[in-house]
Write an enzyme that holds these catalytic residues in place. Structure first.
Site, PDB file in Angstrom:
ATOM      1  CE1 TYR A 191      27.983  29.743 -38.364  1.00 59.46           C
ATOM      2  CE2 TYR A 191      26.405  27.918 -39.312  1.00 59.46           C
ATOM      3  CZ  TYR A 191      26.783  29.231 -38.426  1.00 59.46           C
ATOM      4  OH  TYR A 191      25.807  30.021 -37.796  1.00 59.46           O
ATOM      5  CG  ASP A 243      28.972  20.642 -37.306  1.00 62.45           C
ATOM      6  OD1 ASP A 243      27.976  20.008 -38.008  1.00 62.45           O
ATOM      7  OD2 ASP A 243      29.333  21.669 -37.308  1.00 62.45           O
ATOM      8  CE  LYS A 282      22.009  23.475 -41.830  1.00 60.70           C
ATOM      9  NZ  LYS A 282      23.181  24.297 -41.478  1.00 60.70           N
TER      10      LYS A 282
HETATM   11  C1  LIG Z   1      23.973  24.887 -40.194  1.00 62.74           C
HETATM   12  C2  LIG Z   1      25.014  24.392 -39.718  1.00 62.74           C
HETATM   13  C3  LIG Z   1      25.113  24.622 -38.193  1.00 62.74           C
HETATM   14  C4  LIG Z   1      24.167  25.347 -37.409  1.00 62.74           C
HETATM   15  O1  LIG Z   1      22.908  24.832 -37.350  1.00 62.74           O
HETATM   16  P1  LIG Z   1      21.774  25.773 -36.927  1.00 62.74           P
HETATM   17  O2  LIG Z   1      20.550  24.767 -36.900  1.00 62.74           O
HETATM   18  O3  LIG Z   1      21.688  26.868 -38.182  1.00 62.74           O
HETATM   19  O4  LIG Z   1      22.051  26.244 -35.606  1.00 62.74           O
HETATM   20  C5  LIG Z   1      26.330  23.881 -37.616  1.00 62.74           C
HETATM   21  N1  LIG Z   1      27.148  23.079 -38.218  1.00 62.74           N
HETATM   22  C6  LIG Z   1      27.034  22.920 -39.600  1.00 62.74           C
HETATM   23  C7  LIG Z   1      27.908  22.196 -40.338  1.00 62.74           C
HETATM   24  C8  LIG Z   1      25.868  23.459 -40.425  1.00 62.74           C
HETATM   25  O5  LIG Z   1      25.601  23.484 -41.725  1.00 62.74           O
END
Ligand SMILES: *Cc1c(COP(=O)(O)O)cnc(C)c1O
Length: 428
Positions: free
Chosen positions: A145, A240, A268
């Site tokens: 994701y 990511d 995060k």
């Molecule tokens: C949470 C997440 C996102 C998106 O971040 P948001 O702050 O919710 O937009 C993107 N990549 C990964 C791997 C994530 O866990």
């Protein structure tokens, strides 16, 4: 049974005014059923709901709460900052400090652009890669994701992994068609995606440790081979690390696996619980961003002083000796305990873990990609989830999420959780 009168009432009210009653879909508990708890407050490893029930929390705001909730030093830093104004639409020294701190911890983070969410950061990384290569196609991995921007909200179509279809209504097919979907841990499928898009792949984007299909560990050598494959095809490698960054080590887990991404996506943990995202990477690539270069990107609240102060405070606490040893020990204690509980139960399943990220999959004995994860028994998981809730343990309400262990979880918390799991697996 836990009392949940207040949560039931709030849920009815929320449903009248908020789509699905939530501001992010996973909060609606669609995968496990029942009425979600409404949160009143959280401190350390504990969450208290609107009915006054206390839970040991393994959601941790989906990652940011690595110090535990409402860490006094982080709260104090935010409060102090708030008294100086909430944002200025102008640059602060704090933003430089955070960019420097990220750069000191992550060799490939030569330059950093701050945004307000991981979604924005991933979207921007893709735009930079497209500008740098003059190509359009991207390759992502099934089950990974990267936020909810159009081009990344796709899944593998039937009949082969490489043709993507929109994963949401409202995503135009032509946009989805620019994304190819590969299988996590399969270089062969990555090669297939490159072959289907000769000379047109701008970037490969991956979660180096996948945590959005439940935790899935990269096989030995997979990431190194992936980096080499991307390079051979002239594509950028985007890691990511919105979840993994500063959670699994002080910096980038991709780098600790021996690879050097061209671009990194962070979020995060680096915002200490406040909204944040960051694109980091090679200076020549980041300098493509406006106003230094031709790639447009902007944000009213980008580099919010509150988020940056919370992030700086969090990172300085995380940089203290013993942090990641402690997270590793607590993660291992939980994973061993859950594995043991599983073995003693009549349920099949497996536990995947890297550091403080843990997933218990039910109904499947080995999970190394999204197909494996989807073979899990979601009904058994839903029953297990509710049994755990009744025992005061708040799990992510889906098997396709990681449990987030924090520095606030004590040995006793972990042991209580394992004991609850033993009972929950027997009862579920
Ligand atoms: C949470 C997440 C996102 C998106 O971040 P948001 O702050 O919710 O937009 C993107 N990549 C990964 C791997 C994530 O866990």
């Amino acid at each position: 049974m836990l009392s949940n009168d207040k949560s039931l009432q709030l849920s009815k009210r929320a449903l009248r005014k908020i789509p699905g009653g939530v501001n992010s879909p996973v909060r609606a508990w669609s995968a496990v059923g029942g009425t979600p708890i409404f949160v009143d407050s959280a401190f350390g490893a504990r969450l208290v709901d609107a009915d006054g029930n206390a839970f040991i929390d393994y959601v941790g705001s989906y990652g940011p709460a690595i110090l535990g909730h409402a860490h006094p030093q982080v709260v104090a830093a935010i409060a102090e900052q708030a008294r100086k104004g909430l944002g200025y639409g102008a640059t602060t020294e704090l933003e430089i400090q955070l960019a420097e701190k990220l750069g000191a911890a992550i060799a490939s983070a030569e330059k950093v652009r701050l945004v307000s969410s991981g979604t924005e950061a991933a979207m921007t990384a893709i735009r930079i890669a497209r500008a740098a290569t003059g190509r359009s196609a991207i390759i992502k991995f099934d089950g990974c994701y990267h936020g909810h921007s159009d081009g990344l909200l796709v899944r593998a179509g039937s009949g082969g992994m490489t043709l993507a279809i929109p994963n949401s209504a409202g995503v135009p097919q032509p946009l989805a068609a620019m994304t190819s979907v590969a299988r996590f841990n399969s270089l062969e499928s990555v090669e297939g995606c490159f072959e289907a898009n000769p000379g047109s792949v701008a970037a490969v984007i991956i979660e180096p440790v996948a945590a959005n299909m439940g935790v899935v560990v990269p096989m030995p050598g997979f990431l190194k081979e992936l980096a080499a494959t991307a390079r051979r095809h002239g594509a950028m490698l985007i890691c990511d690390e919105v979840i993994t960054g500063f959670r699994l080590c002080y910096g980038s887990i991709a780098e600790s696996y021996g690879i050097t991404p061209d671009l990194l996506v962070l979020g995060k943990v680096i915002g200490g619980g406040m909204p944040i995202g960051a694109v980091a990477g090679r200076a020549d690539l980041l300098d493509l961003l406006a106003p230094a270069g031709p790639v447009y990107q902007a944000g009213t609240l980008s580099g919010s002083p509150l988020s940056v102060r919370a992030g700086l405070e969090t990172l300085s606490l995380l940089s203290q000796p013993g942090t990641y040893e402690r997270l590793e020990a607590m993660g291992a204690r939980l994973a061993h305990g859950l594995t043991d509980a599983l073995v003693r139960s009549d349920k099949s399943g497996c536990v995947n873990r890297v550091g403080s990220l843990v997933t218990l999959f039910l109904g499947v004995n080995n999970v190394s990609d999204a197909d494996d994860a989807r073979r899990g028994d979601s009904e058994a998981f839903a029953a297990y989830f509710h049994q755990m809730l009744q025992r005061g343990i708040y799990l992510p309400p889906s098997q396709f999420e990681a449990m987030f262990v924090s520095l606030a979880h004590s040995e006793a918390d972990i042991d209580q959780t394992v004991e609850a799991a033993r009972e929950a697996l027997a009862a579920a």
